[in-house]
Design a protein around this motif. Structure first.
Motif, PDB file in Angstrom:
ATOM      1  N   GLY A 191      13.902  32.061  65.046  1.00  0.00           N
ATOM      2  CA  GLY A 191      14.547  30.883  64.490  1.00  0.00           C
ATOM      3  C   GLY A 191      15.472  30.216  65.491  1.00  0.00           C
ATOM      4  O   GLY A 191      15.510  28.982  65.596  1.00  0.00           O
ATOM      5  N   GLU A 192      16.211  31.021  66.254  1.00  0.00           N
ATOM      6  CA  GLU A 192      17.116  30.473  67.258  1.00  0.00           C
ATOM      7  C   GLU A 192      16.346  29.739  68.352  1.00  0.00           C
ATOM      8  O   GLU A 192      16.741  28.649  68.790  1.00  0.00           O
ATOM      9  N   ALA A 193      15.233  30.330  68.801  1.00  0.00           N
ATOM     10  CA  ALA A 193      14.415  29.684  69.833  1.00  0.00           C
ATOM     11  C   ALA A 193      13.828  28.373  69.317  1.00  0.00           C
ATOM     12  O   ALA A 193      13.784  27.367  70.036  1.00  0.00           O
ATOM     13  N   ALA A 194      13.370  28.369  68.060  1.00  0.00           N
ATOM     14  CA  ALA A 194      12.795  27.162  67.477  1.00  0.00           C
ATOM     15  C   ALA A 194      13.850  26.069  67.336  1.00  0.00           C
ATOM     16  O   ALA A 194      13.574  24.886  67.589  1.00  0.00           O
ATOM     17  N   PHE A 195      15.060  26.457  66.963  1.00  0.00           N
ATOM     18  CA  PHE A 195      16.141  25.474  66.828  1.00  0.00           C
ATOM     19  C   PHE A 195      16.421  24.795  68.164  1.00  0.00           C
ATOM     20  O   PHE A 195      16.636  23.577  68.232  1.00  0.00           O
ATOM     21  N   ARG A 196      16.385  25.552  69.228  1.00  0.00           N
ATOM     22  CA  ARG A 196      16.667  24.991  70.557  1.00  0.00           C
ATOM     23  C   ARG A 196      15.541  24.090  71.043  1.00  0.00           C
ATOM     24  O   ARG A 196      15.724  23.324  71.992  1.00  0.00           O
ATOM     25  N   ALA A 197      14.381  24.158  70.388  1.00  0.00           N
ATOM     26  CA  ALA A 197      13.257  23.265  70.736  1.00  0.00           C
ATOM     27  C   ALA A 197      13.103  22.126  69.736  1.00  0.00           C
ATOM     28  O   ALA A 197      12.118  21.392  69.781  1.00  0.00           O
ATOM     29  N   THR A 198      14.086  21.976  68.825  1.00  0.00           N
ATOM     30  CA  THR A 198      14.026  20.910  67.832  1.00  0.00           C
ATOM     31  C   THR A 198      14.491  19.587  68.440  1.00  0.00           C
ATOM     32  O   THR A 198      15.515  19.532  69.137  1.00  0.00           O
ATOM     33  N   ASN A 199      13.745  18.540  68.179  1.00  0.00           N
ATOM     34  CA  ASN A 199      14.067  17.231  68.741  1.00  0.00           C
ATOM     35  C   ASN A 199      15.307  16.618  68.097  1.00  0.00           C
ATOM     36  O   ASN A 199      15.663  16.971  66.962  1.00  0.00           O
ATOM     37  N   PRO A 200      15.969  15.681  68.778  1.00  0.00           N
ATOM     38  CA  PRO A 200      17.050  14.932  68.143  1.00  0.00           C
ATOM     39  C   PRO A 200      16.570  14.285  66.846  1.00  0.00           C
ATOM     40  O   PRO A 200      15.443  13.787  66.767  1.00  0.00           O
ATOM     41  N   ASP A 201      17.429  14.318  65.839  1.00  0.00           N
ATOM     42  CA  ASP A 201      17.128  13.802  64.497  1.00  0.00           C
ATOM     43  C   ASP A 201      16.082  14.645  63.773  1.00  0.00           C
ATOM     44  O   ASP A 201      15.488  14.206  62.788  1.00  0.00           O
ATOM     45  N   GLY A 202      15.876  15.880  64.255  1.00  0.00           N
ATOM     46  CA  GLY A 202      14.916  16.771  63.623  1.00  0.00           C
ATOM     47  C   GLY A 202      15.493  17.429  62.381  1.00  0.00           C
ATOM     48  O   GLY A 202      16.684  17.316  62.061  1.00  0.00           O
ATOM     49  N   ARG A 203      14.612  18.128  61.659  1.00  0.00           N
ATOM     50  CA  ARG A 203      15.000  18.837  60.441  1.00  0.00           C
ATOM     51  C   ARG A 203      14.578  20.296  60.563  1.00  0.00           C
ATOM     52  O   ARG A 203      13.430  20.579  60.901  1.00  0.00           O
ATOM     53  N   PHE A 204      15.515  21.195  60.274  1.00  0.00           N
ATOM     54  CA  PHE A 204      15.266  22.639  60.376  1.00  0.00           C
ATOM     55  C   PHE A 204      15.337  23.231  58.977  1.00  0.00           C
ATOM     56  O   PHE A 204      16.386  23.213  58.330  1.00  0.00           O
ATOM     57  N   LEU A 205      14.203  23.743  58.490  1.00  0.00           N
ATOM     58  CA  LEU A 205      14.094  24.280  57.136  1.00  0.00           C
ATOM     59  C   LEU A 205      14.292  25.798  57.141  1.00  0.00           C
ATOM     60  O   LEU A 205      13.525  26.531  57.763  1.00  0.00           O
ATOM     61  N   TYR A 206      15.318  26.264  56.413  1.00  0.00           N
ATOM     62  CA  TYR A 206      15.480  27.694  56.173  1.00  0.00           C
ATOM     63  C   TYR A 206      14.613  28.071  54.971  1.00  0.00           C
ATOM     64  O   TYR A 206      14.913  27.684  53.836  1.00  0.00           O
ATOM     65  N   ILE A 207      13.568  28.844  55.194  1.00  0.00           N
ATOM     66  CA  ILE A 207      12.670  29.265  54.111  1.00  0.00           C
ATOM     67  C   ILE A 207      12.883  30.735  53.761  1.00  0.00           C
ATOM     68  O   ILE A 207      12.833  31.136  52.599  1.00  0.00           O
ATOM     69  N   GLY A 208      13.117  31.560  54.760  1.00  0.00           N
ATOM     70  CA  GLY A 208      13.304  32.988  54.518  1.00  0.00           C
ATOM     71  C   GLY A 208      13.608  33.711  55.816  1.00  0.00           C
ATOM     72  O   GLY A 208      13.592  33.112  56.902  1.00  0.00           O
ATOM     73  N   PHE A 209      13.860  35.010  55.709  1.00  0.00           N
ATOM     74  CA  PHE A 209      14.285  35.807  56.862  1.00  0.00           C
ATOM     75  C   PHE A 209      13.451  37.083  56.922  1.00  0.00           C
ATOM     76  O   PHE A 209      13.978  38.193  56.795  1.00  0.00           O
ATOM     77  N   ALA A 210      12.147  36.919  57.139  1.00  0.00           N
ATOM     78  CA  ALA A 210      11.241  38.066  57.153  1.00  0.00           C
ATOM     79  C   ALA A 210      11.583  39.054  58.261  1.00  0.00           C
ATOM     80  O   ALA A 210      11.238  40.234  58.169  1.00  0.00           O
TER      81      ALA A 210
END
Length: 323
Positions: A216-235
């Motif tokens: 999740g941390e790696a994906a957040f750092r690859a999120t574009n400006p004005d992007g949306r990060f969805l918390y769905i679960g913590f498998a």
């Protein structure tokens, strides 16, 4: 009736014989033919799920079957209707009594097995991507845990909504399943750097995170400006450590999403979403992936498939003919 029952939290559920449940006004008796399993079923056995019922209770959140009897003052259904039910519990049984407004009629071309694999996974992904993240055609969607129960539906629905989909999963076999579901690009989380690969592909406009932790941390750092990060679960067992100052600088919106929670304050939006999904199924646009089907007598083996992460898509427990 036979049911897979939790008598005490932390103890092994057991297959138990019980008397038939009484039929209350506004309820329907359903001859259950199949029930989908979810990670939440595992959490419930330990009392770690946010909506764990009081003991004793039976596992199984999404049964499908045939209405056999209606309680007094119960409208909207007819005996003989094939339905899927969001019950929240009590689905791992050969019979159940449920609120009639939780029962949705099935398309003629939908099997009980597909119906039992449908509601929570597709409902979660559709509402998260459409209602919450407002995913647009042409945007890039990154799905973590893309071969899992909800992840695979996010890949499918993302493609139906016109997005470019990057699927992240563990190993070549699981990535092949994601490719068949429509993913445009694949990342093997066991050997590739998620951040670097996603950034090389232009970054992600929407991240669908069902894994958490380092992924999740790696994906957040690859999120574009004005992007949306969805918390769905913590498998993964860990929540991602996301930095608020990075959200501020990049104007990233973080969104928590729990599908079942809408039953308490806006059930209509859930029903509308499921109707849209059932229409897409009837039109052949989405196809549930069931990796394992086991009988009720092997319910514990079915749960172990989830616990050991040996399944892809959904695990379904059956109680009768699947037609």
């Amino acid at each position: 009736m036979k049911t897979f029952r939790v008598s005490e939290l932390g103890k092994q559920p057991t297959l138990t014989a019980l008397s038939a449940l009484p039929l209350q006004p506004g309820h329907a008796r359903v001859d259950i033919r199949a029930c989908g399993l979810n990670f939440a079923d595992l959490l419930m056995t330990k009392g770690r799920y946010q909506d764990t019922p009081e003991t004793p209770f039976s596992l199984g959140m999404e049964p499908a079957g045939i209405v056999t009897e209606l309680g007094p003052e119960t409208g909207g259904l007819a005996v003989g209707t094939r339905v899927v039910v969001f019950s929240g519990k009590d689905g791992l049984a050969d019979e159940g009594v449920f609120p009639a407004d939780r029962c949705l009629p099935l398309p003629d071309n939908m099997s009980f097995e597909d119906a039992a694999a449908f509601q929570i996974t597709y409902g979660t992904s559709h509402m998260a991507l459409d209602y919450k993240a407002r995913l647009q055609p042409g945007e890039t969607l990154l799905v973590l845990g893309a071969a899992g129960g909800v992840g695979l539906t996010a890949v499918e629905i993302g493609k139906v909504m016109g997005a470019r989909v990057i699927a992240c999963a563990r190993g070549a076999d699981k990535l092949e399943i994601c490719k068949k579901a429509g993913a445009d690009h694949m990342i093997d989380s066991t050997s590739e750097d998620i951040r670097e690969v996603v950034k090389a592909l232009g970054g992600a406009d929407v991240v669908y995170d069902a894994v958490g932790g380092e992924q999740g941390e790696a994906a957040f750092r690859a999120t574009n400006p004005d992007g949306r990060f969805l918390y769905i679960g913590f498998a993964s067992g860990d929540m991602p450590n996301l930095k608020p100052n990075h959200m501020l600088v990049k104007n990233i919106t973080t969104i928590g999403f729990y599908w079942g929670g809408y039953l308490k304050f806006n059930a209509d939006v859930l029903t509308d979403s499921l109707r849209q999904l059932l229409t897409w199924y009837a039109e052949g646009k989405i196809h549930p992936h069931v990796s394992h089907t086991l009988p009720l007598e092997q319910a514990e083996d079915a749960l172990e498939l989830l616990r050991s992460r040996k399944s892809t898509g959904k695990v379904v427990v059956t109680m009768g003919p699947n037609s």
